[in-house]
Enzyme design. Structure first.
Site: not given
Ligand code: PXP
Length: 247
Positions: A9, A12, A45, A47, A51, A72, A103, A153, A195
């Site tokens: 992901n 960030h 994601h 959003r 952001r 996402e 999330t 998931e 997550h």
């Molecule tokens: N899976 C889902 C469905 C999420 O919403 C997120 C965060 O956007 C992640 C995985 C990745 O989470 P993390 O950044 O905490 O590894």
């Protein structure tokens, strides 16, 4: 034997860019590094408040990526329309609250069934596979199956917090994840997880009972981006020292 896949992901990386509205860091370059390092998928994601990830980022990623794209998204009509245009390999439906830092939990599949069904069937008609981001409990697994999802998931957030805060509930959270994953497989669903997973707690999870065989894909973001800062800082500083010292 199939090994579990890693979806990275990169939200960030876009967060860093948006802090200053700079053209860097470049998401495509980041995605290329994910590919070289053996990542199987890019997860983003988009959003509602945009952001970090912007619609144009997602279209560019889809155009350039040699690996799968997992979008996402909230289960809204707007995002359904967006996904139909984009055609990612996977759409992962997540709950979304405007003020949250990230999330905060899985979808409540008992509420908004009509809207969820509409979005899930719309995505599937466009040949986009659908995963539902749910808490590790059997009811949510059964409902995911009933709603026609291709995968769940599993929200690993509670397990991750238990490990990061050294709470006594770690084993309990692991058991919940393992049971939910086993049930999902029995029902013919694919199992993804994500997550809060980091370089410590992932070992506990992957090594727990049948998890290695049942969880096919992990989507991990924040901890990888944080680690990248650490392992890349030395070379970044060296490059800048060299530049200011060579007129
Ligand atoms: N899976 C889902 C469905 C999420 O919403 C997120 C965060 O956007 C992640 C995985 C990745 O989470 P993390 O950044 O905490 O590894």
């Amino acid at each position: 034997m199939m090994f579990p896949k890693l979806g990275v992901n990169i939200d960030h990386i876009a967060t860093l860019r948006e802090l200053r509205h700079t053209p860097y860091p470049n998401l495509i370059e980041a995605a290329q590094q994910v590919v070289s390092a053996g990542g199987s998928q890019i997860t983003v994601h988009l959003r509602e408040d945009q952001r970090h990830i912007k619609p144009q980022d997602v279209f560019l990623l889809k155009k350039t990526l040699p690996i799968a794209l997992n979008l996402e998204m909230a289960a809204t009509d707007f995002m359904l329309g967006f996904a139909k245009k984009l055609k990612p390999d996977w759409a992962c439906l997540v709950p979304e609250k405007r003020q949250e830092l990230t999330t905060e939990g899985g979808l409540n599949l008992k509420k908004n069934k009509k809207q969820l069904l509409k979005v899930i069937s719309g995505l599937k008609k466009s040949k986009i596979k659908v995963s539902l981001f749910v808490e590790p409990n059997l009811e949510m697994v059964r409902l995911s199956h009933a709603l026609g999802a291709n995968a769940i998931e599993i929200h690993t957030g509670r397990f991750a917090i238990a490990t990061q805060q050294k709470q006594p509930t770690i084993q309990k959270e692991l058991c919940k994840i393992e049971k939910a994953a086993t049930k999902a497989l029995e029902l013919g669903l694919k199992v993804h997880a994500g997550h809060g997973l980091d370089y410590e707690n992932i070992r506990l999870l992957v090594g727990f009972k049948s998890v290695f065989r049942s969880i096919e894909e992990y989507n991990i973001g924040h901890s990888i981006v944080c680690r990248a800062v650490m392992v890349g800082l030395e070379s970044a500083v060296r490059a800048m020292v060299s530049l200011i010292q060579s007129p």
